[in-house]
Design a protein around this motif. Structure first.
Motif, PDB file in Angstrom:
ATOM      1  N   ALA A  46       0.835  -1.202   0.000  1.00 44.27           N
ATOM      2  CA  ALA A  46       0.000   0.000   0.000  1.00 44.27           C
ATOM      3  C   ALA A  46       0.868   1.251   0.000  1.00 44.27           C
ATOM      4  CB  ALA A  46      -0.926  -0.017   1.209  1.00 44.27           C
ATOM      5  N   GLU A  47       1.985   1.176   0.737  1.00 45.19           N
ATOM      6  CA  GLU A  47       2.893   2.325   0.785  1.00 45.19           C
ATOM      7  C   GLU A  47       3.405   2.672  -0.613  1.00 45.19           C
ATOM      8  OE1 GLU A  47       6.188   1.767   3.442  1.00 45.19           O
ATOM      9  OE2 GLU A  47       4.802   1.366   5.118  1.00 45.19           O
ATOM     10  N   ARG A  48       3.481   1.659  -1.418  1.00 44.87           N
ATOM     11  CA  ARG A  48       3.966   1.875  -2.790  1.00 44.87           C
ATOM     12  C   ARG A  48       2.813   2.110  -3.755  1.00 44.87           C
ATOM     13  NH1 ARG A  48       9.407  -0.839  -3.557  1.00 44.87           N
ATOM     14  NH2 ARG A  48      10.054  -1.385  -1.480  1.00 44.87           N
ATOM     15  N   GLY A  49       1.634   2.261  -3.211  1.00 41.76           N
ATOM     16  CA  GLY A  49       0.475   2.554  -4.058  1.00 41.76           C
ATOM     17  C   GLY A  49      -0.013   1.349  -4.825  1.00 41.76           C
ATOM     18  N   VAL A  50       0.268   0.160  -4.297  1.00 48.62           N
ATOM     19  CA  VAL A  50      -0.146  -1.061  -4.997  1.00 48.62           C
ATOM     20  C   VAL A  50      -1.250  -1.744  -4.204  1.00 48.62           C
ATOM     21  CG1 VAL A  50       0.609  -3.327  -5.803  1.00 48.62           C
ATOM     22  CG2 VAL A  50       2.165  -1.372  -5.923  1.00 48.62           C
ATOM     23  N   THR A  51      -2.352  -2.043  -4.866  1.00 46.11           N
ATOM     24  CA  THR A  51      -3.457  -2.726  -4.188  1.00 46.11           C
ATOM     25  C   THR A  51      -3.213  -4.231  -4.215  1.00 46.11           C
ATOM     26  OG1 THR A  51      -4.696  -2.984  -6.227  1.00 46.11           O
ATOM     27  CG2 THR A  51      -5.098  -0.967  -4.958  1.00 46.11           C
ATOM     28  N   ARG A  52      -3.941  -4.945  -3.351  1.00 45.52           N
ATOM     29  CA  ARG A  52      -3.825  -6.406  -3.322  1.00 45.52           C
ATOM     30  C   ARG A  52      -4.237  -6.981  -4.681  1.00 45.52           C
ATOM     31  NH1 ARG A  52      -7.329 -10.508  -2.029  1.00 45.52           N
ATOM     32  NH2 ARG A  52      -6.336 -12.393  -1.234  1.00 45.52           N
ATOM     33  N   ARG A  53      -5.317  -6.388  -5.254  1.00 46.08           N
ATOM     34  CA  ARG A  53      -5.783  -6.843  -6.570  1.00 46.08           C
ATOM     35  C   ARG A  53      -4.685  -6.656  -7.635  1.00 46.08           C
ATOM     36  NH1 ARG A  53     -10.561  -7.337  -9.567  1.00 46.08           N
ATOM     37  NH2 ARG A  53     -11.827  -7.112  -7.707  1.00 46.08           N
ATOM     38  N   GLY A  54      -4.036  -5.466  -7.576  1.00 45.91           N
ATOM     39  CA  GLY A  54      -2.963  -5.179  -8.536  1.00 45.91           C
ATOM     40  C   GLY A  54      -1.824  -6.173  -8.395  1.00 45.91           C
ATOM     41  N   PHE A  55      -1.524  -6.526  -7.145  1.00 45.97           N
ATOM     42  CA  PHE A  55      -0.432  -7.466  -6.887  1.00 45.97           C
ATOM     43  C   PHE A  55      -0.765  -8.852  -7.455  1.00 45.97           C
ATOM     44  CE2 PHE A  55       1.433 -10.665  -3.954  1.00 45.97           C
ATOM     45  CZ  PHE A  55       2.748 -10.500  -4.350  1.00 45.97           C
ATOM     46  N   LEU A  56      -2.016  -9.281  -7.226  1.00 43.36           N
ATOM     47  CA  LEU A  56      -2.416 -10.612  -7.723  1.00 43.36           C
ATOM     48  C   LEU A  56      -2.436 -10.639  -9.257  1.00 43.36           C
ATOM     49  CD1 LEU A  56      -5.159 -11.663  -5.158  1.00 43.36           C
ATOM     50  CD2 LEU A  56      -2.913 -12.702  -5.516  1.00 43.36           C
ATOM     51  N   LYS A  57      -2.860  -9.522  -9.849  1.00 40.74           N
ATOM     52  CA  LYS A  57      -2.850  -9.436 -11.315  1.00 40.74           C
ATOM     53  C   LYS A  57      -1.430  -9.577 -11.842  1.00 40.74           C
ATOM     54  CE  LYS A  57      -4.934  -6.306 -13.976  1.00 40.74           C
ATOM     55  NZ  LYS A  57      -5.524  -5.000 -14.281  1.00 40.74           N
ATOM     56  N   PHE A  58      -0.519  -8.915 -11.141  1.00 39.78           N
ATOM     57  CA  PHE A  58       0.895  -8.984 -11.508  1.00 39.78           C
ATOM     58  C   PHE A  58       1.395 -10.429 -11.434  1.00 39.78           C
ATOM     59  CE2 PHE A  58       5.283  -9.154  -9.961  1.00 39.78           C
ATOM     60  CZ  PHE A  58       5.944  -8.488 -10.978  1.00 39.78           C
ATOM     61  N   CYS A  59       1.009 -11.113 -10.332  1.00 40.69           N
ATOM     62  CA  CYS A  59       1.448 -12.503 -10.179  1.00 40.69           C
ATOM     63  C   CYS A  59       0.869 -13.376 -11.297  1.00 40.69           C
ATOM     64  CB  CYS A  59       1.026 -13.048  -8.812  1.00 40.69           C
ATOM     65  SG  CYS A  59       1.903 -12.233  -7.455  1.00 40.69           S
ATOM     66  N   GLY A  60      -0.352 -13.046 -11.718  1.00 45.41           N
ATOM     67  CA  GLY A  60      -0.971 -13.778 -12.835  1.00 45.41           C
ATOM     68  C   GLY A  60      -0.175 -13.588 -14.108  1.00 45.41           C
ATOM     69  N   SER A  61       0.282 -12.352 -14.346  1.00 47.42           N
ATOM     70  CA  SER A  61       1.037 -12.102 -15.581  1.00 47.42           C
ATOM     71  C   SER A  61       2.402 -12.783 -15.527  1.00 47.42           C
ATOM     72  CB  SER A  61       1.176 -10.598 -15.852  1.00 47.42           C
ATOM     73  OG  SER A  61       2.081 -10.028 -14.946  1.00 47.42           O
ATOM     74  N   VAL A  62       2.990 -12.846 -14.315  1.00 46.21           N
ATOM     75  CA  VAL A  62       4.269 -13.557 -14.179  1.00 46.21           C
ATOM     76  C   VAL A  62       4.055 -15.042 -14.459  1.00 46.21           C
ATOM     77  CG1 VAL A  62       6.059 -14.299 -12.551  1.00 46.21           C
ATOM     78  CG2 VAL A  62       5.322 -11.910 -12.598  1.00 46.21           C
ATOM     79  N   ALA A  63       2.945 -15.590 -13.926  1.00 40.14           N
ATOM     80  CA  ALA A  63       2.637 -17.013 -14.163  1.00 40.14           C
ATOM     81  C   ALA A  63       2.524 -17.272 -15.653  1.00 40.14           C
ATOM     82  CB  ALA A  63       1.351 -17.395 -13.454  1.00 40.14           C
ATOM     83  N   ALA A  64       1.832 -16.366 -16.355  1.00 40.27           N
ATOM     84  CA  ALA A  64       1.656 -16.545 -17.804  1.00 40.27           C
ATOM     85  C   ALA A  64       3.007 -16.507 -18.503  1.00 40.27           C
ATOM     86  CB  ALA A  64       0.741 -15.453 -18.353  1.00 40.27           C
ATOM     87  N   MET A  65       3.866 -15.574 -18.071  1.00 38.03           N
ATOM     88  CA  MET A  65       5.175 -15.445 -18.714  1.00 38.03           C
ATOM     89  C   MET A  65       6.028 -16.689 -18.473  1.00 38.03           C
ATOM     90  SD  MET A  65       7.766 -12.260 -18.841  1.00 38.03           S
ATOM     91  CE  MET A  65       7.492 -11.750 -17.199  1.00 38.03           C
ATOM     92  N   LEU A  66       5.871 -17.274 -17.277  1.00 37.12           N
ATOM     93  CA  LEU A  66       6.656 -18.465 -16.958  1.00 37.12           C
ATOM     94  C   LEU A  66       6.062 -19.713 -17.605  1.00 37.12           C
ATOM     95  CD1 LEU A  66       7.390 -17.830 -13.169  1.00 37.12           C
ATOM     96  CD2 LEU A  66       8.991 -17.657 -15.049  1.00 37.12           C
ATOM     97  N   GLY A  67       4.991 -19.538 -18.340  1.00 41.66           N
ATOM     98  CA  GLY A  67       4.374 -20.678 -19.010  1.00 41.66           C
ATOM     99  C   GLY A  67       3.550 -21.515 -18.046  1.00 41.66           C
ATOM    100  N   LEU A  68       3.163 -20.911 -16.905  1.00 46.84           N
ATOM    101  CA  LEU A  68       2.374 -21.652 -15.922  1.00 46.84           C
ATOM    102  C   LEU A  68       0.905 -21.278 -16.063  1.00 46.84           C
ATOM    103  CD1 LEU A  68       4.683 -20.938 -12.853  1.00 46.84           C
ATOM    104  CD2 LEU A  68       4.644 -23.026 -14.228  1.00 46.84           C
ATOM    105  N   SER A  69       0.045 -22.125 -15.529  1.00 46.15           N
ATOM    106  CA  SER A  69      -1.378 -21.823 -15.527  1.00 46.15           C
ATOM    107  C   SER A  69      -1.634 -20.629 -14.615  1.00 46.15           C
ATOM    108  CB  SER A  69      -2.149 -23.049 -15.012  1.00 46.15           C
ATOM    109  OG  SER A  69      -3.353 -22.645 -14.442  1.00 46.15           O
ATOM    110  N   GLU A  70      -2.681 -19.876 -14.919  1.00 41.31           N
ATOM    111  CA  GLU A  70      -2.993 -18.713 -14.085  1.00 41.31           C
ATOM    112  C   GLU A  70      -3.367 -19.137 -12.659  1.00 41.31           C
ATOM    113  OE1 GLU A  70      -5.238 -14.547 -14.949  1.00 41.31           O
ATOM    114  OE2 GLU A  70      -4.255 -15.705 -16.502  1.00 41.31           O
ATOM    115  N   THR A  71      -3.732 -20.421 -12.515  1.00 46.25           N
ATOM    116  CA  THR A  71      -4.055 -20.899 -11.168  1.00 46.25           C
ATOM    117  C   THR A  71      -2.803 -20.913 -10.283  1.00 46.25           C
ATOM    118  OG1 THR A  71      -3.717 -23.167 -11.902  1.00 46.25           O
ATOM    119  CG2 THR A  71      -5.984 -22.362 -11.931  1.00 46.25           C
ATOM    120  N   MET A  72      -1.641 -20.752 -10.918  1.00 48.00           N
ATOM    121  CA  MET A  72      -0.396 -20.699 -10.148  1.00 48.00           C
ATOM    122  C   MET A  72      -0.164 -19.309  -9.550  1.00 48.00           C
ATOM    123  SD  MET A  72       1.383 -23.447  -9.798  1.00 48.00           S
ATOM    124  CE  MET A  72       3.119 -22.998  -9.602  1.00 48.00           C
TER     125      MET A  72
END
Lengths: 219, 400
Positions: free
Chosen positions: B13-39
């Motif tokens: 939050a201090e960095r202006g990042v919401t929990r939703r934004g963080f999870l979205k980011f993790c989803g995009s990393v999963a996609a980049m790593l060739g993993l399912s979004e469930t990861m």
């Protein structure tokens, strides 16, 4: 010197494969030029589709032609209906022995008489046989560039080798391969120019035979 | 997520990042790593568990570098989610932005390497400068090569960031007086077996460093003993590049690809076609031969990337990209033959082809005139009665 040209010189299967070769080369060259640089808009999808279609046609046709050489019989010398297995007429024949230098002298106007030839002259055989590796080289370099096959180990090895050859340590860069593929087309065009010239320089009888299967000379 | 660490989300939050934004980011990393979004929750959990609790020692060495990759990775004006992941790395040595100077800085480097031998990451930025026996780059009284020789063998893995580190980059472009080369090439030559993960482009995209940090450190790509696992190695292509990042061409994923297929091209900058966002292929776009996922990941916090902002791809993710890609606004690399033409920038491959083709057609035309003059047209000359070879043998009195 003018030879009698009988149908046995180019049996019908070879007339057909020659036609298919011509059409494939024509469409591949035109579409390839367009892909190299699209000089007018609106045609890229068609050009690429055309290129891929005729690429497969050419490869299948060449392979078929090679197989047919082991099956079909053709005239073993000019001026004769006497036939032999086609492949034997492609490989060096007795009449080809010691004739390379006389042919070079003849074409350089250093020799007056037409050298004795087998089914084909020495230089002619070399040039014709060279079209086989040349066409396969065009196909190989094309597959190196084509998305679906470019990362296959067999093609990637060539891409890396050519890139290293062009500029040491080139990795897997596609640019040198793209240029090589393009230049192979120029080599094929140069062969075609010489082929058309030499086949028709005396008269058009050879063209009538290979395209229309029409005999000429005394029968 | 199974658990939530309030301190971690406060940090976000201090960095202006919401929990939703963080999870979205993790989803995009999963996609980049060739993993399912469930990861995505697994990645989020791993980042959350690591952030603030675990620190992975790392050193960042600069070779012949413009520090563009440091700039790209630091993004100091806009701390974002990626920064939180990069904070997991305890960067004990990074020349460009570290506080320590002089001997203290050097001490930090060697202490990290000694204390964590086999368990730290060495990030390498810039070209390996081999020219003048390595003296084309000197730091703290030593050559750049000496630093590599001392540190690289102790690292668990080397991450080569940017094209310079991968194969010498633009520094290596001909005539390359500095003897620039890539870190993997140099290590191979020296017989140093430390695995190298190559992340080309100029500069490197920080999202890719994040993906590697997550994959290597948080998802088990490097085990507890500091060994690179088979799982991570299998994701690298034969050039040491993660294939989930460098497995497809820019052209494959380009938003302008439809215009390419339709044959809608920009032929000139400033033209109406450019305003319409047509394909940049005729003005030298190297997208068809450049393998990166730029169109998907994009740059500057997923804001945009070269082609989206109107410039043709110059192929900075390619090997030997300057020599192969220049001129950047031309369709093909120009060719000089030896020193001929090279100084003037060389010739288009088509010009050389046309010169060779034209010369042959010209020669055939001249030959045709000769054939006509020699009276060979029509019936042609008589065939020789016997081969020259046989005639000579007969003259000598020999047999066949």
């Amino acid at each position: 010197m003018a030879h009698k040209l009988y149908r046995e010189a180019h049996p019908m299967p070879f007339v057909l494969t020659h036609w298919i070769n011509l059409l494939a080369m024509f469409f591949l060259t035109l579409s390839g030029f367009y892909i190299h640089f699209p000089i007018f808009p609106g045609f890229m999808g068609v050009a690429r589709g055309t290129h891929f279609f005729w690429m497969f046609v050419l490869i299948i046709n060449l392979t078929l032609r090679i197989v047919l050489a082991f099956v079909v019989k053709s005239a073993n010398m000019p001026d004769t209906r006497e036939v032999d297995l086609d492949i034997k007429n492609w490989l060096p024949q007795a009449a080809n022995r010691h004739q390379m230098i006389p042919w070079i002298k003849y074409y350089l106007f250093l020799k007056k008489d037409h050298p004795i030839s087998a089914k084909y002259g020495v230089l002619q055989k070399i040039a014709y046989l060279a079209t086989i590796p040349m066409t396969f080289a065009a196909a190989y370099t094309g597959f190196c560039l084509w998305g679906p096959t470019s990362d296959w180990g067999f093609f990637l090895a060539g891409t890396t080798w050519v890139a290293d050859l062009f500029n040491a340590g080139g990795g897997a860069s596609l640019m040198p391969m793209r240029i090589l593929h393009y230049w192979i087309m120029w080599v094929i065009l140069i062969f075609t120019a010489a082929h058309v010239y030499l086949a028709n320089i005396y008269n058009f009888a050879p063209s009538k035979m290979i395209f229309a299967w029409k005999e000429s000379g005394d029968h | 997520m199974a658990h939530e660490d309030r301190a971690f989300y406060d940090q976000l939050a201090e960095r202006g990042v919401t929990r939703r934004g963080f999870l979205k980011f993790c989803g995009s990393v999963a996609a980049m790593l060739g993993l399912s979004e469930t990861m995505a929750p697994t990645i989020a959990g791993a980042v959350e568990a690591a952030a603030g609790s675990k620190l992975y020692p790392a050193v960042w060495l600069n070779g012949g570098a413009c520090t563009g990759c440091t700039e790209s990775a630091a993004q100091s004006t806009y701390p974002d989610i990626a920064q939180i992941v990069l904070d997991i790395l305890s960067l004990n040595y990074i020349e460009t932005v570290m506080m320590a100077t002089g001997e203290d800085a050097d001490k930090a480097l060697y202490q990290t390497a000694e204390a964590n031998a086999g368990k730290f990451i060495m990030i390498y930025e810039g070209t390996v400068m081999t020219g003048l026996e390595g003296n084309t780059l000197r730091v703290a009284g030593k050559t750049g090569l000496q630093f590599i020789d001392e540190i690289a063998p102790k690292a668990a893995a080397v991450v080569a960031v940017g094209s310079c580190a991968v194969d010498g980059g633009w520094v290596k472009a001909a005539p390359n007086p500095a003897g620039g080369t890539g870190i993997s090439m140099y290590l191979k030559e020296k017989g140093i077996a430390t695995p190298v993960i190559n992340l080309p482009t100029c500069p490197v995209n920080p999202e890719w460093i994040v993906a590697i940090v997550i994959d290597a450190l948080l998802l088990g790509g490097i085990d507890e003993n500091g060994k690179v696992t088979e799982g991570l190695v299998s994701k690298l292509d034969q050039f040491g590049r993660p294939s989930f990042i460098f497995g497809q061409t820019i052209h494959d994923n380009c938003p302008r690809r439809g215009h390419f297929e339709n044959g809608e091209f920009v032929y000139q900058f400033g033209s109406p076609e450019e305003a319409k966002g047509y394909c940049l292929y005729p003005v030298g776009c190297k997208g068809p031969q450049t393998q990166t996922n730029c169109p998907i990941v994009r740059w500057n916090n997923q804001t945009s990337w070269c082609v989206e902002s109107g410039a043709p791809c110059i192929g900075c993710g390619n090997f030997n990209w300057v020599d192969n890609g220049a001129p950047f606004l031309g369709r093909m690399r120009k060719i000089g033959i030896g020193s001929v033409g090279a100084q003037g920038g060389g010739w288009e491959p088509g010009v050389l082809g046309a010169i060779a083709g034209g010369a042959v057609v010209g020669a055939l035309a001249v030959h045709g005139v000769g054939m006509k003059a020699a009276g060979r047209i029509g019936e042609g000359p008589a065939t020789e009665p016997m081969k020259e070879y046989d005639a000579k043998r007969a003259k000598k009195g020999g047999g066949n």
